[in-house]
Design an enzyme around this catalytic site. Structure first.
Site, PDB file in Angstrom:
ATOM      1  N   GLU A 177       0.820  -1.445   0.073  1.00  0.00           N
ATOM      2  CA  GLU A 177      -0.193  -0.001  -0.091  1.00  0.00           C
ATOM      3  C   GLU A 177       0.400   1.490  -0.347  1.00  0.00           C
ATOM      4  O   GLU A 177       0.224   2.221  -0.767  1.00  0.00           O
ATOM      5  CB  GLU A 177      -0.737   0.203   1.553  1.00  0.00           C
ATOM      6  CG  GLU A 177      -2.162   1.110   1.411  1.00  0.00           C
ATOM      7  CD  GLU A 177      -3.235   1.409   2.254  1.00  0.00           C
ATOM      8  OE1 GLU A 177      -2.684   0.112   3.310  1.00  0.00           O
ATOM      9  OE2 GLU A 177      -3.773   2.561   2.255  1.00  0.00           O
ATOM     10  N   ASP A 178       1.993   0.829   0.582  1.00  0.00           N
ATOM     11  CA  ASP A 178       2.802   2.387   0.786  1.00  0.00           C
ATOM     12  C   ASP A 178       4.510   2.380   0.212  1.00  0.00           C
ATOM     13  O   ASP A 178       4.552   3.407  -0.309  1.00  0.00           O
ATOM     14  CB  ASP A 178       2.793   2.461   2.796  1.00  0.00           C
ATOM     15  CG  ASP A 178       1.233   3.248   3.037  1.00  0.00           C
ATOM     16  OD1 ASP A 178       0.580   2.968   2.897  1.00  0.00           O
ATOM     17  OD2 ASP A 178       2.054   2.289   4.202  1.00  0.00           O
TER      18      ASP A 178
END
Ligand code: MN
Length: 489
Positions: free
Chosen positions: A39-40
């Site tokens: 996600e990051d």
């Protein structure tokens, strides 16, 4: 992180919660360390697959999808929640790691902005704490609830925790007096055991004060005494009942409050023998009797089961049964999503009763379930055609509330159709959503006839059935939708 600490402290803390507090293994630890990477960062699912493996990829994929779920508007949130539930059966470790992630975020919520604190805390109370409860993660659930209260009702939280601290000594004295004679007698039996008194959590005291309209002083000394046995697996049950016998030699038990969750474990895997007895000072005290194995399962839940081979199969079956019920609900696309969440939450917190089919098969239903809930639990079509039931061979109405141990036989008729009034007494989400859906279908069917009539009348007047003309009619008769109009016709 917002606190100024290096980011890596978060994945490491989540991995530690997974192993130390939930009891998960190596795959989960790896996934916990990686949980935010896709996600990051630039790392892709393919990278995870290549470097770590298939299972890790699937779990990280699940975690990434869930975390997207809460950044949207309310109704989308509901829909995403539904999607999240659909990922449940694939790998329950996704949910465990997500809970560990949430627990660490709650523990470090201090450094967030006040409005974010409140949003995250209410989300935790709304969804994550019930989920932890359902998975049998009692310690995680209690901590999530207490921490949520700290941010959603800071004053109440402060007041209760201060009062708890101040009354600690009185409580300890009461517990010691209460257990002293038990200890003396238990020592004579030669059983190996430990015994402790546990105060209620801040959140549960807060709830009691709010719901029962009592003061802190009236309930602060409510607590449970837990007797934990160091017994061999084959002696657990016999030893637990021996302890029960000793306890009830000293204190008078409330016969309505005996719970044997050793013979019939709850669907989240909880096993324990409970009784509530009268103390010399006139207060009811709950006694929980269980083995070390059962205690670990009670605190850590599902994951702890996997350590004990013998109970593994039994628990997995129960868990599968629960997942399948939820899945049935989710796949029922007609159900309104917000309704679904309400019904689903009902299921998460429900206490359970055990009833039997005419063949002697055991069914688990929430407390207050009626004969009609039982019918829907067997099959949707049986519920819809249900006209009555026989309980222990006696005829009862559909709304009859079941008790543990009842043997239930359902009576059906092909002429029966679901009624609106049924919603007043069913408690299971399966029954509710089935009834609601049938009612909607019924309305639609009647509206179809209405529409045909309307078209006929309009064409007699040489008026076309167009959107424009229909909206004139809606305005004129003050209906919200064409469905309402057609149905009334
Ligand atoms: Mn995280």
């Amino acid at each position: 992180r917002k606190s100024g600490e290096p980011y890596i402290t978060h994945p490491i803390a989540v991995a530690r919660i997974c192993t130390e507090e939930i009891g998960l293994g190596a795959t989960s630890i790896a996934c916990a360390l990686l949980h935010d990477t896709v996600e990051d960062t630039d790392v892709t699912l393919e990278d995870i697959d290549r470097i770590f493996g298939r299972r890790e990829k699937r779990i990280i994929d699940g975690l990434t999808k869930i975390s997207g779920a809460f950044d949207l508007s309310t109704s989308d949130q509901a829909e995403n929640f539904r999607k999240m539930i659909l990922t449940l059966p694939d790998d329950v470790r996704v949910i465990f790691i997500k809970l560990a992630d949430r627990l660490h975020n709650m523990r470090t919520l201090e450094s967030m902005r006040a409005d974010k604190q409140r949003k995250i805390a209410s989300e935790t109370l709304f969804l994550y704490a019930p989920l932890a409860h359902r998975l049998g993660l009692n310690a995680v659930k209690t901590e999530l609830e207490d921490l949520s209260l700290k941010y959603t009702e800071p004053e109440a939280y402060e007041e209760i925790s201060t009062k708890l601290r101040k009354s600690q000594e009185i409580r300890a004295r009461f517990i010691n007096q209460f257990i002293a004679p038990l200890k003396k007698e238990l020592d004579k039996t030669g059983l190996k055991y430990s015994i402790k008194g546990r105060p209620k959590s801040i959140y549960s005291i807060y709830n009691k004060i709010k719901k029962k309209k009592v003061t802190f002083e009236e309930i602060y000394d409510l607590f449970a005494v837990r007797i934990i046995l160091d017994s061999k697996l084959e002696n657990e049950k016999t030893d637990s009942w021996r302890v029960y016998s000793v306890v009830t030699d000293f204190y008078r038990p409330n016969p309505d409050r005996l719970r044997d969750w050793i013979t019939n474990p709850r669907s989240n895997g909880y096993e324990s023998l409970h009784t509530t007895v009268m103390s010399p000072t006139g207060k009811w005290v709950e006694i929980q009797i269980r083995s070390e194995r059962m205690d670990e399962i009670a605190e850590k839940g599902m994951a702890a089961h996997w350590k004990y081979k013998d109970s593994k199969k039994k628990i997995e079956n129960k868990f599968d049964a629960w997942i399948n019920k939820i899945r049935d609900l989710v796949e029922n696309k007609e159900t309104d999503t917000l309704d679904f969440i309400d019904d689903f939450k009902l299921n998460l917190y429900a206490e359970e009763i055990y009833v039997f089919t005419p063949n002697g098969d055991l069914k688990t239903l929430p407390k207050d379930a009626t004969a009609l809930d039982f019918a829907f639990d067997i099959h949707g079509d049986i519920g819809k055609k249900c006209i009555g039931a026989k309980i222990n061979h006696k005829l009862v109405p559909l709304s009859h509330q079941l008790s543990s141990g009842d043997q239930v036989e359902i009576i059906t008729s092909n002429k029966q159709v679901p009624k609106e009034a049924w919603l007043d007494f069913v408690v299971t989400s399966k029954a509710r959503s089935n009834i609601k859906q049938s009612l909607k279908e019924e309305v639609k069917k009647i509206a179809e006839d209405g529409k045909a009539t309307l078209k006929r009348k309009l064409s007699a007047l040489k008026v076309n059935y167009t959107d424009k003309n229909v909206s004139h009619l809606l305005k004129m008769y003050d209906f919200k939708t064409p469905l309402d109009l057609n149905y009334q016709i």
